[in-house]
Write an enzyme that holds these catalytic residues in place. Sequence first.
Site, PDB file in Angstrom:
ATOM      1  N   ASP A  10      -1.094  -6.138  -0.194  1.00  0.00           N
ATOM      2  CA  ASP A  10      -1.470  -5.557   1.099  1.00  0.00           C
ATOM      3  C   ASP A  10      -2.970  -5.362   1.202  1.00  0.00           C
ATOM      4  O   ASP A  10      -3.600  -4.829   0.270  1.00  0.00           O
ATOM      5  CB  ASP A  10      -0.829  -4.160   1.244  1.00  0.00           C
ATOM      6  CG  ASP A  10       0.502  -4.201   1.954  1.00  0.00           C
ATOM      7  OD1 ASP A  10       0.831  -5.229   2.587  1.00  0.00           O
ATOM      8  OD2 ASP A  10       1.232  -3.189   1.874  1.00  0.00           O
ATOM      9  N   ASP A  54       0.836  -1.202   0.000  1.00  0.00           N
ATOM     10  CA  ASP A  54       0.000   0.000   0.000  1.00  0.00           C
ATOM     11  C   ASP A  54       0.875   1.258   0.000  1.00  0.00           C
ATOM     12  O   ASP A  54       0.355   2.377  -0.007  1.00  0.00           O
ATOM     13  CB  ASP A  54      -1.013  -0.021   1.154  1.00  0.00           C
ATOM     14  CG  ASP A  54      -0.354  -0.090   2.519  1.00  0.00           C
ATOM     15  OD1 ASP A  54       0.879  -0.179   2.594  1.00  0.00           O
ATOM     16  OD2 ASP A  54      -1.107  -0.063   3.525  1.00  0.00           O
ATOM     17  N   SER A  55       2.206   1.059  -0.045  1.00  0.00           N
ATOM     18  CA  SER A  55       3.111   2.197  -0.287  1.00  0.00           C
ATOM     19  C   SER A  55       2.850   2.783  -1.670  1.00  0.00           C
ATOM     20  O   SER A  55       3.369   3.852  -1.994  1.00  0.00           O
ATOM     21  CB  SER A  55       4.577   1.752  -0.168  1.00  0.00           C
ATOM     22  OG  SER A  55       4.814   0.604  -0.957  1.00  0.00           O
ATOM     23  N   GLU A  64      -1.189  -5.617   8.602  1.00  0.00           N
ATOM     24  CA  GLU A  64      -0.328  -5.018   9.621  1.00  0.00           C
ATOM     25  C   GLU A  64      -0.911  -5.224  11.018  1.00  0.00           C
ATOM     26  O   GLU A  64      -2.096  -4.982  11.234  1.00  0.00           O
ATOM     27  CB  GLU A  64      -0.188  -3.508   9.365  1.00  0.00           C
ATOM     28  CG  GLU A  64       0.531  -3.189   8.066  1.00  0.00           C
ATOM     29  CD  GLU A  64       0.726  -1.697   7.838  1.00  0.00           C
ATOM     30  OE1 GLU A  64       0.387  -0.884   8.717  1.00  0.00           O
ATOM     31  OE2 GLU A  64       1.219  -1.343   6.740  1.00  0.00           O
ATOM     32  N   LYS A  69      -1.206  -9.456   2.870  1.00  0.00           N
ATOM     33  CA  LYS A  69      -0.421  -9.020   4.027  1.00  0.00           C
ATOM     34  C   LYS A  69      -1.242  -8.050   4.856  1.00  0.00           C
ATOM     35  O   LYS A  69      -1.933  -7.186   4.304  1.00  0.00           O
ATOM     36  CB  LYS A  69       0.888  -8.361   3.578  1.00  0.00           C
ATOM     37  CG  LYS A  69       1.714  -7.818   4.740  1.00  0.00           C
ATOM     38  CD  LYS A  69       3.151  -7.501   4.339  1.00  0.00           C
ATOM     39  CE  LYS A  69       3.349  -6.185   3.653  1.00  0.00           C
ATOM     40  NZ  LYS A  69       2.912  -4.990   4.375  1.00  0.00           N
ATOM     41  N   GLU A 126       9.452  -4.228  10.088  1.00  0.00           N
ATOM     42  CA  GLU A 126       9.879  -2.927   9.553  1.00  0.00           C
ATOM     43  C   GLU A 126      10.481  -2.048  10.643  1.00  0.00           C
ATOM     44  O   GLU A 126       9.867  -1.839  11.691  1.00  0.00           O
ATOM     45  CB  GLU A 126       8.670  -2.231   8.887  1.00  0.00           C
ATOM     46  CG  GLU A 126       9.033  -0.872   8.294  1.00  0.00           C
ATOM     47  CD  GLU A 126       7.988  -0.315   7.328  1.00  0.00           C
ATOM     48  OE1 GLU A 126       7.009  -1.021   7.010  1.00  0.00           O
ATOM     49  OE2 GLU A 126       8.163   0.839   6.900  1.00  0.00           O
TER      50      GLU A 126
HETATM   51  O1  KIV Z   1       3.598  -1.138   1.581  1.00  0.00           O
HETATM   52  C1  KIV Z   1       4.779  -1.491   1.548  1.00  0.00           C
HETATM   53  O2  KIV Z   1       5.550  -1.174   0.642  1.00  0.00           O
HETATM   54  C2  KIV Z   1       5.271  -2.308   2.646  1.00  0.00           C
HETATM   55  C3  KIV Z   1       6.758  -2.504   2.730  1.00  0.00           C
HETATM   56  C4  KIV Z   1       7.407  -1.286   3.221  1.00  0.00           C
HETATM   57  C5  KIV Z   1       7.109  -3.698   3.541  1.00  0.00           C
HETATM   58  O3  KIV Z   1       4.525  -2.775   3.444  1.00  0.00           O
END
Ligand code: KIV
Length: 271
Positions: free
Chosen positions: A90, A51-52, A122, A120, A189
């Site tokens: 994510d 989600d980056s 969090e 994924k 992280e």
């Molecule tokens: O969203 C993302 O890019 C991440 C990484 C920083 C692990 O979760």
Amino acid sequence: MSTEGTLRPVTTLRLAEMKQRGEKITMLTGYDFSMAKILDSAGIDVILVGDSAANVMAGHETTVPMTLDNMIYHGRSVTRAAKRALVVVDLPFGSYQGNSKEALCSAVRIMKETEADAVKLEGGKEILESVDRILSAGIPVMGHLGLTPQSIHKFGTYGVRAKEEQEAEKLMADARLLENAGCFGIVLEKVPAELAAKVSDELTIPVIGIGAGGGVDGQVLVVHDMLGINTDFSPRFLRRYANIGEVMTDAFRRYIDDVKSGGFPNEQEQY
Ligand code: KIV
């Protein structure tokens, strides 16, 4: 069809085997078809549709605005390109916290509409019910502990997490909970290297670090950061492997000059 060699698809089982034999796991983020195609053909083990994308693709300050539809769009673009890499998508903020039924619906949408291999999430204990429910539907789950950017408004800083004993103990306990629940791996992280190595030693599932030192089972970076496309972000843990931003700027400037001067297109470049 042979499944041996470099084209043999990466599975969650293969990642576990890699940890067992001490082979480091490589993971980079990817959000679009063209980049994913290059990542895959370079031999990356895991493409994380992170989600980056909120930051590097959409220009948001945080990952909080990312929606499930946004993630599905990026996930689908990546899976069209990935022939070998495992693709993890994510679950975005608000799509799994606090309501495990909604979490399952979100994960099912990701799996059905993107054809990714895993999701994924969090967090630790707080989201365990969601993790359990998603896993019970047969969807592989990767955890994410330490600095969890979706909680930035709670933390108030992107600084290193778990430096104090109490937070380090909670992180270790959360890692054990996620492993016992059945997660196939965990991203750690921005935590002290010593703690990350301890987590990796204690768990049998792979631990992939970002700003977590070299004592873990693999590494992940945001692709735009390591390529030097996004140069606004230079944390200590980031190694820049290229200055693609400079290469692009140079190409754009030469194109602009050529068009302005009438040098492009030439005789051979027209019909
Ligand atoms: O969203 C993302 O890019 C991440 C990484 C920083 C692990 O979760």
